[in-house]
Design a protein around this motif. Structure first.
Motif, PDB file in Angstrom:
ATOM      1  N   LYS A  62      23.059  38.840   1.026  1.00  0.00           N
ATOM      2  CA  LYS A  62      23.275  38.160   2.320  1.00  0.00           C
ATOM      3  C   LYS A  62      23.901  38.362   3.247  1.00  0.00           C
ATOM      4  O   LYS A  62      23.773  37.821   4.424  1.00  0.00           O
ATOM      5  CB  LYS A  62      24.273  37.107   1.264  1.00  0.00           C
ATOM      6  CG  LYS A  62      24.227  35.919   0.759  1.00  0.00           C
ATOM      7  CD  LYS A  62      25.721  35.882   0.297  1.00  0.00           C
ATOM      8  CE  LYS A  62      25.424  34.926  -1.188  1.00  0.00           C
ATOM      9  NZ  LYS A  62      27.378  33.881  -1.720  1.00  0.00           N
ATOM     10  N   ARG A  63      24.038  40.032   3.446  1.00  0.00           N
ATOM     11  CA  ARG A  63      24.083  40.653   5.185  1.00  0.00           C
ATOM     12  C   ARG A  63      23.360  41.471   5.335  1.00  0.00           C
ATOM     13  O   ARG A  63      23.274  42.137   6.250  1.00  0.00           O
ATOM     14  CB  ARG A  63      25.787  41.547   4.367  1.00  0.00           C
ATOM     15  CG  ARG A  63      26.517  41.365   3.531  1.00  0.00           C
ATOM     16  CD  ARG A  63      27.528  42.611   3.347  1.00  0.00           C
ATOM     17  NE  ARG A  63      27.588  43.736   2.936  1.00  0.00           N
ATOM     18  CZ  ARG A  63      27.273  43.870   1.278  1.00  0.00           C
ATOM     19  NH1 ARG A  63      28.307  42.888   0.773  1.00  0.00           N
ATOM     20  NH2 ARG A  63      27.172  44.936   0.975  1.00  0.00           N
ATOM     21  N   LEU A  64      21.817  40.963   4.809  1.00  0.00           N
ATOM     22  CA  LEU A  64      20.766  41.399   5.728  1.00  0.00           C
ATOM     23  C   LEU A  64      19.600  40.694   5.344  1.00  0.00           C
ATOM     24  O   LEU A  64      20.014  39.103   5.229  1.00  0.00           O
ATOM     25  CB  LEU A  64      20.281  42.867   4.430  1.00  0.00           C
ATOM     26  CG  LEU A  64      21.253  43.358   3.505  1.00  0.00           C
ATOM     27  CD1 LEU A  64      20.268  44.478   2.781  1.00  0.00           C
ATOM     28  CD2 LEU A  64      21.338  44.514   4.572  1.00  0.00           C
ATOM     29  N   PRO A  65      18.961  40.990   6.947  1.00  0.00           N
ATOM     30  CA  PRO A  65      17.827  40.375   7.599  1.00  0.00           C
ATOM     31  C   PRO A  65      16.747  39.517   6.508  1.00  0.00           C
ATOM     32  O   PRO A  65      16.569  40.859   5.418  1.00  0.00           O
ATOM     33  CB  PRO A  65      17.308  40.302   8.176  1.00  0.00           C
ATOM     34  CG  PRO A  65      17.610  42.211   8.190  1.00  0.00           C
ATOM     35  CD  PRO A  65      18.756  42.441   7.275  1.00  0.00           C
ATOM     36  N   ALA A  66      15.960  38.854   7.002  1.00  0.00           N
ATOM     37  CA  ALA A  66      15.399  38.536   6.013  1.00  0.00           C
ATOM     38  C   ALA A  66      13.598  39.275   5.641  1.00  0.00           C
ATOM     39  O   ALA A  66      13.491  40.383   6.373  1.00  0.00           O
ATOM     40  CB  ALA A  66      14.858  36.953   6.878  1.00  0.00           C
ATOM     41  N   PRO A  67      13.557  38.953   4.979  1.00  0.00           N
ATOM     42  CA  PRO A  67      11.578  40.544   4.697  1.00  0.00           C
ATOM     43  C   PRO A  67      11.342  40.126   5.756  1.00  0.00           C
ATOM     44  O   PRO A  67      11.270  38.841   6.514  1.00  0.00           O
ATOM     45  CB  PRO A  67      11.217  39.673   3.841  1.00  0.00           C
ATOM     46  CG  PRO A  67      12.227  39.168   2.616  1.00  0.00           C
ATOM     47  CD  PRO A  67      12.960  38.334   3.515  1.00  0.00           C
ATOM     48  N   VAL A  68      10.064  41.506   6.263  1.00  0.00           N
ATOM     49  CA  VAL A  68       9.391  41.485   7.027  1.00  0.00           C
ATOM     50  C   VAL A  68       8.079  40.802   6.968  1.00  0.00           C
ATOM     51  O   VAL A  68       7.681  41.279   5.607  1.00  0.00           O
ATOM     52  CB  VAL A  68       9.303  42.367   8.377  1.00  0.00           C
ATOM     53  CG1 VAL A  68       7.779  42.579   8.440  1.00  0.00           C
ATOM     54  CG2 VAL A  68      10.740  43.144   9.230  1.00  0.00           C
ATOM     55  N   GLU A  69       7.856  39.973   7.215  1.00  0.00           N
ATOM     56  CA  GLU A  69       5.875  39.467   6.577  1.00  0.00           C
ATOM     57  C   GLU A  69       4.752  40.912   6.330  1.00  0.00           C
ATOM     58  O   GLU A  69       4.856  41.325   7.620  1.00  0.00           O
ATOM     59  CB  GLU A  69       5.709  38.204   6.816  1.00  0.00           C
ATOM     60  CG  GLU A  69       4.399  37.860   6.451  1.00  0.00           C
ATOM     61  CD  GLU A  69       3.800  35.883   6.790  1.00  0.00           C
ATOM     62  OE1 GLU A  69       5.354  35.156   6.145  1.00  0.00           O
ATOM     63  OE2 GLU A  69       3.960  35.706   7.926  1.00  0.00           O
ATOM     64  N   ILE A  70       4.285  40.781   5.523  1.00  0.00           N
ATOM     65  CA  ILE A  70       3.459  42.041   5.720  1.00  0.00           C
ATOM     66  C   ILE A  70       1.875  41.827   5.263  1.00  0.00           C
ATOM     67  O   ILE A  70       0.442  41.785   5.693  1.00  0.00           O
ATOM     68  CB  ILE A  70       3.689  43.065   4.481  1.00  0.00           C
ATOM     69  CG1 ILE A  70       3.870  42.888   3.167  1.00  0.00           C
ATOM     70  CG2 ILE A  70       4.944  43.760   5.062  1.00  0.00           C
ATOM     71  CD1 ILE A  70       4.130  44.080   2.320  1.00  0.00           C
TER      72      ILE A  70
END
Length: 550
Positions: free
Chosen positions: A357-365
């Motif tokens: 919850k404390r971290l950003p969403a994944p980067v799309e690869i």
């Protein structure tokens, strides 16, 4: 020589790791793993005595299976866990010994694995480094080769047995065989012929174990279905789950429901997307990334925490090491470990969920979808279509390209091989080897995709069942008369038990790559070649001719 390990395909120089493992394990860790196996062999000798009088020690089977699983390549790098596990092993061994003595069992003259004592870390380390513990303690090269082949097969079997146990499925005969096989590797009276016979018997129990796990998975989560799996991302915080254990997958999905945290599979967990029971979770997004060996670059971009449920850990970059968790038989120094279930209650994944919850969403690869879910029940549902395609010549040949992926550039052979296959051929796959070609646009044959993904490495069982069903449909006497070729990539010990299982089922002319196992002595390799037609690979052009003309 500070260590000697040649249990995986990438072993140094194709001969053996002697200073540090290619996998990243230190010499000290390798020696502790050897001592773990040594202790389990001692327990197994006593376990056979217990079997003879019908005594079953609570927790013994589970302990042996977990201990074996911990020593599989890339599973557990945590020395402290091994120190504790070795102490537990000796405590359990001596308790069993005392019970047997109390019951009047004549133990006879026991070998060192069943008698040695260590009381401190220093003593454990000293014993682990001693000559009698390691692989090279067996001087005869052929006996050593067969002992290790059996041991590695049993390790792979234990991995699958643990997954089944986690779902409440257990077969006492499999556990008894594991003890018998481990004890046999200490028996100097066994000849090469005896050990060859035991190797094939290991394959028989490998089939039984994979059948048990298949029953556990499908009874619990339904039969895998043809599924389009999303490989893109959403804009929510997320957890990436890797490894093989579907019970962990289930509990994580339940505990993340309604939290705003998405779940993605990675590596060998991709086939979880095919099971009906998991499709009801709206926050189960799809698969992120590729095979295990690319995790350094992909984990960095994922942004969220990663959960390892089993093996295939690569020593991490510092940039993401603080957000990797382990559970079950996996472990790594500095990673937070989520404890096992207690009294039948689910594992507690609250810490990793709050972390997400404390971290950003994944980067799309990447974007798009890949198709899978072709386990035996689904292929049987398509049987008429498949048989018709074979009878009309639309499908000329099936290629089983199951197994493992890995770092070596020589493994690009499998991508090139898949691309070069004629358009009237179909690839049957299972395991992370699929990542070499499952995102290629290879098309279909009358609506049947040219890559049929059955699932995880243990789902190679499905491929064997499909072959046996086709043999029955076409009324053939020999499974080798089917238009099926076997071009399999291997990496670690679960691939070894799959190979032994196929040999037990009578499959011949299997080609293994990118190299043959270093633990096969020239004489043992000769036996496999002469009796089963085992071969290696060369180059795409020559191998293609060889397979298509066969």
């Amino acid at each position: 020589m500070s260590m000697f390990c040649y249990q995986c395909q990438e072993t140094a120089g194709g001969k053996g790791c002697t200073k540090v493992g290619v996998c990243g394990k230190t010499a000290e860790l390798a020696q502790l793993q050897d001592l773990m196996i040594y202790a389990l062999k001692g327990i197994s000798v006593l376990g056979l005595k217990a079997d003879e009088i019908g005594f079953k020690m609570p927790g013994l089977d589970r302990f042996i299976i977990e201990g074996l699983f911990m020593t599989i390549t890339n599973a557990n790098f945590d020395k402290d866990r091994f120190f504790e596990k070795i102490k537990e092993a000796l405590k359990l061994r001596d308790e069993l010994k005392n019970v047997l003595i109390e019951k009047g069992v004549k133990l006879g003259e026991l070998k060192d694995p069943a008698t040695f004592t260590v009381n401190s870390k220093d003593e454990i380390e000293f014993k682990a480094g001693s000559k009698e513990v390691g692989v090279l303690a067996t001087e005869n090269e052929d006996i050593r080769s067969l002992r290790e082949l059996i041991t590695y097969g049993v390790k792979g079997m234990a991995a699958y047995a643990e997954h089944a146990m986690n779902l409440g499925y257990e077969d006492e005969e499999i556990s008894k065989f594991i003890r018998r096989a481990l004890a046999a590797t200490l028996d100097d009276s066994l000849t090469v012929d005896d050990l060859v016979a035991l190797t094939l018997e290991t394959g028989k129990y490998g089939v039984d174990t994979m059948a048990l796990l298949d029953k556990a998975n499908t009874s619990t989560y339904g039969n895998p279905e043809i599924t389009e799996v999303n490989i893109g991302v959403r804009n929510n915080p997320a957890i990436l789950i890797s490894g093989h254990d579907l019970k962990d997958m289930e509990e994580l999905l339940k505990q993340t429901e309604g939290t705003g945290v998405d779940v993605y599979t990675h590596g060998e967990m991709l086939p979880a997307n095919y099971y009906p029971a998991f499709k009801k979770y709206d926050h189960f997004v799809g698969n992120y990334g590729n095979a295990w060996w690319k995790q350094k670059e992909e984990f960095e971009k994922f942004n969220g925490p990663i959960l390892f449920t089993t093996n295939c850990i690569v020593p991490p970059k510092a940039s993401y090491a603080d957000r990797v968790y382990t559970t079950g038989s996996s472990g790594y120094p500095g990673f937070k470990h989520i404890p096992d279930r207690v009294d039948g209650k689910a594992k507690d994944f609250s810490e990793i969920i709050e972390h997400a919850k404390r971290l950003p969403a994944p980067v799309e690869i990447e974007k798009g979808k890949i198709v899978g879910g072709f386990a035996h029940a689904q292929v049987f549902a398509l049987a008429d279509k498949v048989v018709e395609a074979v009878k009309t010549g639309a499908i000329k040949k099936f290629f089983v390209m199951a197994g493992c992926d890995g770092r070596m550039k020589s493994r690009n052979y499998y991508t090139d091989f898949a691309k070069a296959l004629p358009k009237d051929t179909v690839i049957l796959t299972a395991g992370c080897a699929k990542y070499k070609y499952n995102k290629l646009n290879l098309g279909d044959i009358n609506g049947i995709p040219r890559v049929l993904d059955a699932g995880q490495c243990n789902d190679s069982y499905s491929l064997a069942i499909i072959a046996l069903k086709l043999k029955e449909i076409f009324e053939l006497e020999d499974i080798n008369d089917l238009p099926i070729a076997y071009n399999i990539a291997w990496y670690e010990q679960k691939a070894v038990i799959v190979l032994l299982s196929l040999l037990y089922l009578g499959v011949k002319d299997i080609h293994l790559g990118p190299t043959l196992p270093a633990f096969l002595s020239p004489n043992v390799a000769k036996v496999l070649v002469e009796n089963f037609g085992i071969g290696g690979i060369t180059n795409v052009e020559d191998d293609m001719k060889m397979f298509l003309e066969a």
